[in-house]
Design a protein around this motif. Structure first.
Motif, PDB file in Angstrom:
ATOM      1  N   VAL A 448       0.855  -1.180   0.000  1.00 18.24           N
ATOM      2  CA  VAL A 448       0.000   0.000   0.000  1.00 18.24           C
ATOM      3  C   VAL A 448       0.895   1.234   0.000  1.00 18.24           C
ATOM      4  CG1 VAL A 448      -1.821   1.267   1.189  1.00 18.24           C
ATOM      5  CG2 VAL A 448      -1.815  -1.242   1.236  1.00 18.24           C
ATOM      6  N   ILE A 449       0.662   2.139  -0.953  1.00 22.27           N
ATOM      7  CA  ILE A 449       1.474   3.343  -1.119  1.00 22.27           C
ATOM      8  C   ILE A 449       0.777   4.509  -0.435  1.00 22.27           C
ATOM      9  CG2 ILE A 449       2.655   4.824  -2.770  1.00 22.27           C
ATOM     10  CD1 ILE A 449       3.442   1.808  -2.830  1.00 22.27           C
ATOM     11  N   ALA A 450       1.505   5.191   0.427  1.00 21.47           N
ATOM     12  CA  ALA A 450       0.911   6.237   1.257  1.00 21.47           C
ATOM     13  C   ALA A 450       0.395   7.410   0.422  1.00 21.47           C
ATOM     14  CB  ALA A 450       1.935   6.745   2.268  1.00 21.47           C
ATOM     15  N   GLU A 451      -0.701   8.003   0.902  1.00 20.59           N
ATOM     16  CA  GLU A 451      -1.195   9.299   0.446  1.00 20.59           C
ATOM     17  C   GLU A 451      -1.305  10.171   1.700  1.00 20.59           C
ATOM     18  OE1 GLU A 451      -4.550   9.320  -2.254  1.00 20.59           O
ATOM     19  OE2 GLU A 451      -4.405   7.141  -2.470  1.00 20.59           O
ATOM     20  N   LEU A 452      -0.842  11.410   1.619  1.00 20.00           N
ATOM     21  CA  LEU A 452      -0.709  12.209   2.844  1.00 20.00           C
ATOM     22  C   LEU A 452      -1.562  13.477   2.834  1.00 20.00           C
ATOM     23  CD1 LEU A 452       3.179  11.857   3.225  1.00 20.00           C
ATOM     24  CD2 LEU A 452       1.409  10.485   4.306  1.00 20.00           C
ATOM     25  N   PRO A 453      -2.879  13.377   3.078  1.00 20.04           N
ATOM     26  CA  PRO A 453      -3.681  12.147   3.118  1.00 20.04           C
ATOM     27  C   PRO A 453      -4.320  11.803   1.789  1.00 20.04           C
ATOM     28  CG  PRO A 453      -4.997  13.971   3.897  1.00 20.04           C
ATOM     29  CD  PRO A 453      -3.673  14.559   3.494  1.00 20.04           C
ATOM     30  N   ASP A 454      -4.062  12.667   0.765  1.00 19.35           N
ATOM     31  CA  ASP A 454      -4.791  12.530  -0.487  1.00 19.35           C
ATOM     32  C   ASP A 454      -3.835  12.855  -1.637  1.00 19.35           C
ATOM     33  OD1 ASP A 454      -6.491  12.699  -2.671  1.00 19.35           O
ATOM     34  OD2 ASP A 454      -8.122  13.592  -1.519  1.00 19.35           O
ATOM     35  N   ALA A 455      -3.750  11.962  -2.625  1.00 20.95           N
ATOM     36  CA  ALA A 455      -2.844  12.165  -3.752  1.00 20.95           C
ATOM     37  C   ALA A 455      -3.112  13.473  -4.484  1.00 20.95           C
ATOM     38  CB  ALA A 455      -2.961  10.992  -4.730  1.00 20.95           C
ATOM     39  N   ALA A 456      -4.359  13.912  -4.498  1.00 21.84           N
ATOM     40  CA  ALA A 456      -4.688  15.156  -5.197  1.00 21.84           C
ATOM     41  C   ALA A 456      -4.049  16.377  -4.549  1.00 21.84           C
ATOM     42  CB  ALA A 456      -6.203  15.329  -5.252  1.00 21.84           C
ATOM     43  N   ASP A 457      -3.716  16.280  -3.250  1.00 23.93           N
ATOM     44  CA  ASP A 457      -3.102  17.409  -2.548  1.00 23.93           C
ATOM     45  C   ASP A 457      -1.581  17.396  -2.640  1.00 23.93           C
ATOM     46  OD1 ASP A 457      -5.584  18.383  -1.719  1.00 23.93           O
ATOM     47  OD2 ASP A 457      -5.625  17.011  -0.004  1.00 23.93           O
ATOM     48  N   GLU A 458      -0.992  16.317  -3.112  1.00 24.91           N
ATOM     49  CA  GLU A 458       0.470  16.213  -3.217  1.00 24.91           C
ATOM     50  C   GLU A 458       0.821  15.373  -4.451  1.00 24.91           C
ATOM     51  OE1 GLU A 458       2.373  13.531  -0.601  1.00 24.91           O
ATOM     52  OE2 GLU A 458       0.768  12.081  -0.896  1.00 24.91           O
ATOM     53  N   PRO A 459       0.386  15.791  -5.648  1.00 24.47           N
ATOM     54  CA  PRO A 459       0.551  14.939  -6.834  1.00 24.47           C
ATOM     55  C   PRO A 459       1.995  14.580  -7.149  1.00 24.47           C
ATOM     56  CG  PRO A 459      -0.120  17.169  -7.449  1.00 24.47           C
ATOM     57  CD  PRO A 459      -0.280  17.066  -5.971  1.00 24.47           C
ATOM     58  N   GLY A 467       5.940   5.765  -8.305  1.00 23.81           N
ATOM     59  CA  GLY A 467       6.866   5.408  -9.371  1.00 23.81           C
ATOM     60  C   GLY A 467       8.045   4.607  -8.854  1.00 23.81           C
ATOM     61  N   HIS A 468       8.578   4.990  -7.700  1.00 22.68           N
ATOM     62  CA  HIS A 468       9.694   4.234  -7.113  1.00 22.68           C
ATOM     63  C   HIS A 468       9.247   2.817  -6.752  1.00 22.68           C
ATOM     64  CE1 HIS A 468      13.456   3.665  -4.896  1.00 22.68           C
ATOM     65  NE2 HIS A 468      12.725   3.060  -3.991  1.00 22.68           N
ATOM     66  N   ALA A 469       8.053   2.690  -6.187  1.00 20.50           N
ATOM     67  CA  ALA A 469       7.549   1.368  -5.816  1.00 20.50           C
ATOM     68  C   ALA A 469       7.344   0.488  -7.050  1.00 20.50           C
ATOM     69  CB  ALA A 469       6.237   1.501  -5.042  1.00 20.50           C
ATOM     70  N   VAL A 470       6.849   1.094  -8.139  1.00 22.28           N
ATOM     71  CA  VAL A 470       6.656   0.344  -9.388  1.00 22.28           C
ATOM     72  C   VAL A 470       7.997  -0.162  -9.912  1.00 22.28           C
ATOM     73  CG1 VAL A 470       6.047   0.591 -11.829  1.00 22.28           C
ATOM     74  CG2 VAL A 470       4.494   1.452 -10.062  1.00 22.28           C
TER      75      VAL A 470
END
Length: 503
Positions: A448-459, A467-470
């Motif tokens: 599970v890849i973190a969102e802090l708290p939402d990807a839309a706020d920190e694209p 990308g690093h995890a992929v």
């Protein structure tokens, strides 16, 4: 549009300056040209074509470099009897393909042709089998074969070596098809609508990978060859993973519906070192993204869902599902890992979708990905609704964004079934085990890849983490021997849901 570039001009536009070397030997012509009963008119036509074009046949072959990469080239010359294929033409093409295979070179074919040379009849027509067999051997050797269909490419050329590229590009506005318009009108008594055989029409239906202007082709080929010939690097250096908090299920659903949430295109544009975006059904406004990419040193084929165009939802169609399978086969042919990206509100629901067999196409996607011999990495990026999402999830490993979710139906639809209204959607979302953490518990999601708290706020930061995890996951999959990886894949899918069953 008319034919604008000769074979020599197009080759000159594509290859590094001074790098082209011809493979052609003087042709002796064909039996149809030299037989005692040969048509003198045909002999005269050949002589005029040679004098007018300065070439001895309707095709040129040789070796060049594109961005420093050595490639074999086969280029048709339309000025020579409409680029038609006679026996001598076919032999020259076949020898070039065989030489490219023997020297393990990528091959770029640049056909423009009215088809088989009618003056040579069935002998020339049957040579399509000769060329196709050589192309098949080249592809079977795991070598890239790319084609660029020029205006026009018709008949046997279109129905054989012209469209057998693992990637098929086309000239804007090019007429491409099996039966020429004059022949169609003569046989059917009506005109063939010109848009039927247009390059853009074929691209919209997923039959051509991209429509590319001649002046842009060199860069597209350079980037494509950069991906296709790239050796994967070792796994990138480890970066401490941000802890992925477990969001409320309904809050996660709402977050994945934000129109400014990063989608597949943004993820690729922010993370890929090398990127070739391919056309997909519906073009730029469609629900599918297809690409060749290098992700942190890892070459891959990518196929992903694109949920939104601005604020508009994009339905995932039957044509999209067929394009997923075509892209998966492309990855296997090229020996590259496949990355699938899931982000969809669901497959198209319509009378036409039912008639087109949307459910059958979902089933075929599942079997194609399960049987694929190349590594498969799935990314659950956002919404994962219904069979349209499930179709892209069979994989060796699955990554998921912290707010991503997967459910048989959107929560509102589940509420309508269970409670006969949509008001209980939040309650159903929390009860169904749809979140990334829930899916990890039942064996689908591996990380599970973190969102802090939402990807839309920190694209930017989110795309960098994902990308690093992929790239890290791809490096591990590529390094795993195929028999072990395929055995593990079978065991993985056999066990899916066991944890939930125990609970």
């Amino acid at each position: 549009m008319g034919v604008s570039l000769t074979a020599h001009q197009l080759i000159g536009l594509l290859v590094d300056p001074g790098s082209y070397r011809s493979w052609d030997e003087p042709t002796a012509g064909s039996a149809a040209e030299h037989a005692e009963h040969a048509d003198p008119g045909y002999r005269a036509s050949l002589a005029r074509a040679r004098e007018r074009t300065g070439v001895d046949e309707a095709v040129l072959t040789g070796l060049g470099r594109i961005g420093g990469e050595a490639v074999a080239l086969v280029a048709s010359e339309f000025g020579f009897l409409g680029g038609s294929i006679g026996v001598a033409t076919a032999e020259r093409i076949t020898r070039a393909v065989e030489r490219a295979t023997a020297e393990r070179l990528p091959l770029v074919a640049l056909p423009v042709s009215g088809g088989t040379r009618m003056q040579e009849g069935s002998a020339a027509f049957l040579c399509m089998l000769r060329i196709t067999a050589a192309v098949q051997a080249h592809r079977a050797a795991g070598l890239p074969y790319l084609t660029y269909l020029r205006n026009p490419t018709m008949g046997g050329v279109f129905a054989s070596w012209g469209t057998l590229g693992q990637l098929v590009f086309a000239e804007p506005g090019a007429r491409l098809g099996f039966l020429g318009p004059r022949v169609y009108e003569e046989l059917r008594g009506v005109e063939l609508p010109p848009e039927v055989q247009c390059a853009e029409t074929l691209a919209e239906r997923g039959l051509v990978d991209a429509v590319v202007a001649p002046e842009e082709l060199r860069e597209v080929l350079r980037r494509s060859l950069s991906v296709l010939t790239r050796r994967p690097l070792p796994a990138p250096a480890a970066v401490p993973a941000e802890p992925a908090e477990r969001p409320d299920a309904w809050e996660a659903v709402l977050r994945t519906r934000r129109p400014d949430r990063p989608g597949t295109r943004e993820l690729l544009r922010r993370t890929a070192e090398e990127l070739v975006l391919l056309d997909a059904p519906g073009g730029r406004d469609g629900a599918l993204v297809r690409a060749l990419a290098v992700l942190d040193g890892q070459p891959a084929v990518v196929v992903g869902q694109q949920r939104r165009a601005g604020t508009r939802e994009r339905p995932f169609t039957t044509a999209d599902l067929r394009a997923v399978r075509r892209t998966a086969r492309l990855a296997e042919q090229l020996g590259l890992p496949l990355v699938t990206v899931v982000d969809t509100a669901g497959a198209e629901l319509s009378v036409q979708a039912e008639l087109d067999g949307v459910a059958i196409e979902i089933a075929h996607c599942l079997t194609t990905l399960l049987a694929l011999r190349t590594p498969v990495l799935a990314v659950l990026l956002g919404q994962g609704s219904g069979g349209g999402a499930l179709a892209l999830l069979p994989a060796d490993r699955v990554l998921a964004a912290a707010n991503a979710w997967l459910a048989p139906l959107p929560p509102e639809g589940a509420s309508a079934i269970v409670h006969r209204d949509g008001a209980h959607a939040p309650e159903l979302a929390r009860a169904q085990g749809i979140t990334a953490h829930d899916l990890a518990a039942v064996g689908l999601v591996d990380q599970v890849i973190a969102e802090l708290p939402d990807a839309a706020d920190e694209p930017a930061a989110f795309c960098a983490r994902l990308g690093h995890a992929v790239a890290t996951a791809l490096a591990a999959l590529v390094a795993t021997p195929a028999p072990a990886r395929l055995t593990a894949r079978a065991g993985r899918h056999r066990r899916l849901g066991d944890a939930l069953a125990v609970e």
